[in-house]
Design an enzyme around this catalytic site. Structure first.
Site, PDB file in Angstrom:
ATOM      1  CG  HIS A  71      -1.872  -1.159   1.217  1.00 16.82           C
ATOM      2  ND1 HIS A  71      -3.094  -1.098   0.589  1.00 16.82           N
ATOM      3  CD2 HIS A  71      -1.768  -2.421   1.718  1.00 16.82           C
ATOM      4  CE1 HIS A  71      -3.713  -2.268   0.718  1.00 16.82           C
ATOM      5  NE2 HIS A  71      -2.924  -3.089   1.399  1.00 16.82           N
ATOM      6  CG  LEU A  72       3.180   2.022  -3.012  1.00 16.15           C
ATOM      7  CD1 LEU A  72       3.743   2.211  -4.418  1.00 16.15           C
ATOM      8  CD2 LEU A  72       4.325   1.810  -2.013  1.00 16.15           C
ATOM      9  CG  ASP A  98      -5.818  -5.564  -0.328  1.00 15.94           C
ATOM     10  OD1 ASP A  98      -6.257  -6.409   0.471  1.00 15.94           O
ATOM     11  OD2 ASP A  98      -4.814  -4.868  -0.091  1.00 15.94           O
ATOM     12  CG  ASP A 141      -1.430  -6.365   3.629  1.00 16.49           C
ATOM     13  OD1 ASP A 141      -1.612  -5.297   3.023  1.00 16.49           O
ATOM     14  OD2 ASP A 141      -2.300  -6.901   4.345  1.00 16.49           O
TER      15      ASP A 141
END
Lengths: 312, 440
Positions: B67-68, B156, B309
């Site tokens: 997750h950026l 997601d 993750d």
């Protein structure tokens, strides 16, 4: 002897010696409640803050009274009307109040673990006045004091806790405290309100109340929280009452000198019938009185009350 | 320009290679893997020689689940800082999840992410959202996003509850031969849930998250994959029952891959015993029996991929009451150490197998060319020291996120140097040797 801990977060982590010390101290301090002038100077100059994120009548009043009887200064913060409504975080509220010199925070919070978080944020003492579905240690202690006064011992006593075990912090504190002191704890409630793997705790679990109540010394009736109804834990109040309500007929299966307790507030006619709540076996108002004594004892023991309690 | 990585243990699981030898990088690509007797043999221009003796040279890691946070949550992480964290963790290719604000659900946002990623330290790829706005109502423009460069679609953080819609997404995605990355969670069972259902949650008074919420959805999605013949990839597998379901599906020949994350084989729900918000993640940490099953699944190949993750959060998202804290933990910079400490050292698997799950396996699951030291491939290379003992200090992270439950843990294994396209993007010490001068 003093308590060797900064905070009172739960009975799970407390030793039998600590519980014994608190109950003995409470028993001594209770005398003060019967005096014509209910005031002693032992906590003069100490500041106690009750910080309540959930509504409460008895716990909050009880803590404040306990502090005032011992001459401490009290400040009450509740969610309504405070900066919490302006979006101030729990952490900032704590740091702000600590900067004003609070010696003890008494915290009631809807989130399990909130007092643990507070205890890491502030250097002051933290007393858990009920956190989410986790623990309510002062309720556990006052229930134990009430049992001890009436029965003289915990050893081998059969104590039944009946109702919504899953959401109950009172149940968890009672389970830990009573089992540590040698009592046999029974739990009874609808299967939907018994949390997963609860049987791994030192308890016996029942879903048949008639079986559970047989031969018990104490019945502790939990409040059924009507707001839980919409989650579908049980079909109706009527059915709950029929299956899990404490009434006179059921009570006959218990020991002849059974004690009936309830942490309040009661739903008369739902989890307990009025004739039982007001009847000869009920010690519900004694619990309230003992609540003040137990909270006096905790404040006294935390704030370095090293002196002789009897002379206070 | 050339660079010679001398005398390292070169492990390339993409072709079962494991030898102490040399790797030559020329013009950003791997030009030779094998012994080079003298730098004179290279025969052209100026270059550097890096002494890799005692170290392990592996393909740059591929993390198919990060997750950026950009666009929308730049206070938690940006594409630039996330990529730096990746480089520090030995990852040279990362796949961003689409739960940003706005969601990565159309060409414009895909192009934005890829453009920002193009100047980042490592290769930044992205998954597209399966549905518009991640709302689980209407399918996103998957075809247009594939054209813009997404390597997968995913639900997601917003697991698709509607089975019929999931079926359509799978059928549609199969048309473009991209995998569907699914977060398996039946949300009707996890309302307000905080941690794994069981004795620990019961004692802590925290709302329980049943394992069945994950397993039910895995079974559903596996059956839908069989129906649609889509390339299904199951994200963050955490339970023994989930491993069994996937084992069954694979034995039946269903086209699927799956991943787990380092925290699911390193920690149990006991990590929440002191209400540590950094141990709160989705899916939640499970029990010791689950950890064993995850390890077994990794060892026997049921679980193909180790992904992180990586879920960075700002301090204010985590310094709150546990029930209000954000889910997730950072993972890029601790992944290798946890793999070595908890999988390789205890003998769950050997180093080459562990490396395969960080390199060629995710590359295969995605269908991208990465995670290999084949001659001619881009020189995305990670040099590791498996014996290096380090203590996790979140203050040293390149990620903006400090939310790790491993703070202070003493772990084995460290990334020494990371190359992307032949350029060093991360290094904790210079490996340049005297031999380099001879080459001038």
């Amino acid at each position: 002897m003093q308590l060797q801990r900064k905070d009172i977060l739960g009975l799970q982590e407390m030793s039998p010696d600590e519980i014994r010390l608190i109950l003995n101290t409470a028993e001594s301090l209770k005398d003060i409640l019967g005096r014509p002038v209910k005031k002693v100077p032992i906590l003069r100059g100490k500041s106690i803050c009750t910080l309540f994120y959930e509504n409460s009548t008895r716990t909050r009043t009880s803590f404040e009274l306990a502090a005032k009887i011992m001459s401490a200064d009290t400040t009450s913060i509740s969610t309504a009307g405070s900066s919490i409504q302006k979006g101030e975080s729990f952490k900032d509220t704590l740091l702000t109040l600590e900067a004003m010199g609070m010696d003890v925070f008494v915290i009631r919070h809807g989130a399990s673990g909130a007092p643990h978080f507070a205890a890491r944020v502030v250097g002051s003492h933290v007393i858990n006045a009920g956190d989410g579905m986790h623990e309510h240690p002062t309720q556990g202690l006052l229930d134990m004091l009430t049992i001890l006064e009436n029965k003289g011992t915990f050893d081998g006593l059969k104590v039944l806790i009946v109702g919504d075990i899953m959401h109950s912090r009172v149940a968890r504190s009672n389970i830990w405290g009573l089992s540590k002191m040698g009592a046999e704890v029974r739990l009874c409630g609808p299967r939907t309100l018994l949390p997963n793997e609860i049987e791994k705790l030192p308890v016996t679990v029942y879903t048949d109340l008639d079986e559970a109540i047989s031969d018990v010394d104490v019945v502790n009736v939990l409040r059924i929280q009507l707001e839980r109804m919409n989650r579908g834990f049980f079909p109706s109040i009527r059915e709950y009452s029929r299956l899990f309500g404490i009434n006179k007929a059921r009570l006959r299966r218990a020991k002849r000198d059974v004690l009936v307790m309830h942490p309040g507030p009661m739903n008369r006619g739902i989890e307990i019938t009025p004739d039982v709540a007001d009847g000869e076996f009920a010690v519900i108002t004694d619990q309230v009185t003992n609540g003040v004594a137990v909270r006096m004892a905790l404040l006294y023991l935390l704030l370095g009350g090293g002196g002789n309690v009897g002379a206070a | 320009m050339w660079a010679l990585l001398r005398n390292g243990r070169v492990i390339d699981p993409s072709r079962g290679f494991d030898e102490i030898t040399d790797v030559l990088i020329e013009d950003g690509c791997i030009s030779r893997v094998g012994h080079i007797s003298s730098v004179q043999d290279i025969g052209r221009g100026q270059g550097d020689v890096y002494d890799c003796s005692g170290l392990v040279v592996v393909p740059g890691f591929v993390d198919m689940h990060v997750h950026l946070r950009e666009p929308g949550y730049e206070q938690k992480e940006t594409i630039m800082t996330g990529a730096q964290a990746a480089a520090a963790g030995g990852f040279t290719t990362i796949v961003a999840m689409p739960n940003t604000k706005p969601a990565v659900d159309n060409r414009a946002v895909v192009e934005y992410v890829l453009k920002r990623g193009a100047s980042a330290a490592v290769h930044v790829l992205t998954a597209g959202a399966a549905t518009k706005g991640n709302e689980g109502v209407e399918m996103a423009e998957i075809g247009d996003m594939v054209d813009a460069g997404v390597v997968a679609v995913s639900d997601d953080a917003f697991p698709l509850q509607n089975a019929d819609l999931m079926r359509r997404v799978m059928e549609y995605a199969a048309m473009f031969n991209i995998p569907v990355l699914t977060h398996c969670e039946d949300k009707t069972m996890t309302a307000d849930a905080v941690m794994n259902e069981g004795i620990v949650a019961t004692m802590l008074g925290l709302r329980p998250w049943p394992r069945q919420a994950e397993e039910i959805m895995i079974w559903r999605n596996v059956l839908l994959a069989e129906l649609t013949n889509c390339r299904l990839h199951i994200q963050h597998v955490t339970t023994a029952g989930a491993v069994e379901a996937i084992r069954w599906a694979k034995s039946r020949g269903i086209n699927l891959t799956c991943e787990t994350c380092p925290h699911y084989f390193s920690l149990t729900d006991e990590a929440l015993a002191n209400y540590d918000t950094n141990a709160k993640c989705n899916p939640p940490l499970r029990t010791a029996a689950d950890v064993e099953a995850i390890k077994q699944g990794l060892a026997d190949g049921t679980i193909d991929v180790i992904a992180t993750d990586h879920a960075p959060h700002a301090q204010e998202d985590k310094e709150v009451e546990l029930q209000d804290a954000a889910f997730g933990m950072v993972g890029l910079e601790t992944a290798l150490s946890l793999v070595i400490t908890n999988l390789v050292k205890p003998g769950v698997m050997d180093l080459p197998k562990a490396i395969s799950k960080l390199t060629i396996e995710p590359a295969r699951a995605l269908g991208i060319s990465a995670g290999t030291l084949t001659e001619g491939a881009p020189a995305d290379i990670t040099i590791i020291d498996p014996e290096f003992v380090n203590v996790v200090r979140s203050s040293e992270f390149r990620s903006m996120g400090r939310n790790t439950p491993f703070e202070g843990a003493k772990l084995f294994g460290k990334v020494v140097t990371t190359f992307v396209g032949g350029e060093i993007v991360h290094s904790i010490k210079s490996l340049k040797s005297e031999e380099a001068k001879a080459g001038v």
